[in-house]
Design a protein around this motif. Structure first.
Motif, short mmCIF file in Angstrom:
data_model
loop_
_atom_site.label_atom_id
_atom_site.label_comp_id
_atom_site.label_asym_id
_atom_site.label_seq_id
_atom_site.Cartn_x
_atom_site.Cartn_y
_atom_site.Cartn_z
N CYS A 8 55.80 51.21 -2.25
CA CYS A 8 55.20 50.33 -3.24
C CYS A 8 54.99 51.09 -4.55
O CYS A 8 54.45 52.19 -4.56
CB CYS A 8 53.86 49.82 -2.70
SG CYS A 8 53.00 48.79 -3.89
N CYS A 11 50.83 50.87 -5.30
CA CYS A 11 49.84 51.67 -4.56
C CYS A 11 50.47 52.91 -3.94
O CYS A 11 49.76 53.77 -3.42
CB CYS A 11 49.14 50.83 -3.49
SG CYS A 11 50.18 50.38 -2.09
N CYS A 30 54.56 44.36 -0.44
CA CYS A 30 53.74 45.46 0.07
C CYS A 30 52.73 44.93 1.08
O CYS A 30 52.02 43.96 0.82
CB CYS A 30 53.03 46.16 -1.09
SG CYS A 30 51.93 47.48 -0.54
N CYS A 33 48.89 46.13 -0.56
CA CYS A 33 48.25 45.55 -1.73
C CYS A 33 48.92 44.25 -2.15
O CYS A 33 48.47 43.59 -3.08
CB CYS A 33 48.26 46.55 -2.90
SG CYS A 33 49.90 46.79 -3.62
ZN LIG Z 1 51.14 48.34 -2.54
#
Ligand SMILES: [Zn+2]
Length: 112
Positions: A8, A11, A30, A33
């Motif tokens: 990701c 994050c 993801c 998040c």
């Molecule tokens: Zn993420």
């Protein structure tokens, strides 16, 4: 079923996705998040598998320092690899091993 792994961009965590086919319309998300800016990464499983392949092909060297301290152990791994492949050990290699067994250790090991 292939496993695709994505990192990701928001994050920085990894998301593993099981998919039957990876087509252009596939949009990974993801798991942590919910972000959609994901970058495909080569799975860690694939790396591990190739490491094992390398070990299978080349054999594993003695890992314990004790193996090197015992002069009788020196060159044993090399001898085994040569004989396994039906090859004759080159004279230079033979001399190096013989010298090492008589106490002429390679310098990095002398003081240990
Ligand atoms: Zn993420």
């Amino acid at each position: 079923m292939p496993i695709y792994e994505f990192k990701c961009q928001d994050c920085g965590r990894l998301t593993s996705v099981f998919v039957k086919t990876m087509d252009a319309s596939y949009q990974a998300q993801c798991q942590h998040c919910g972000g959609r800016k994901l970058e495909r990464v080569v799975s860690r499983f694939a790396y591990r598998k190739s490491d094992e392949t390398i070990l299978e092909e080349y054999g594993s060297e003695p890992r314990r320092l004790e193996d090197y301290k015992d002069p009788r152990q020196i060159g044993r791994w090399v001898e085994r690899k040569f004989s396994e492949q039906g090859l004759e050990m080159p004279e230079e290699t033979r001399k190096m091993i013989d010298a090492a067994r008589e106490g002429d250790l390679p310098s990095p090991l002398k003081d240990s």
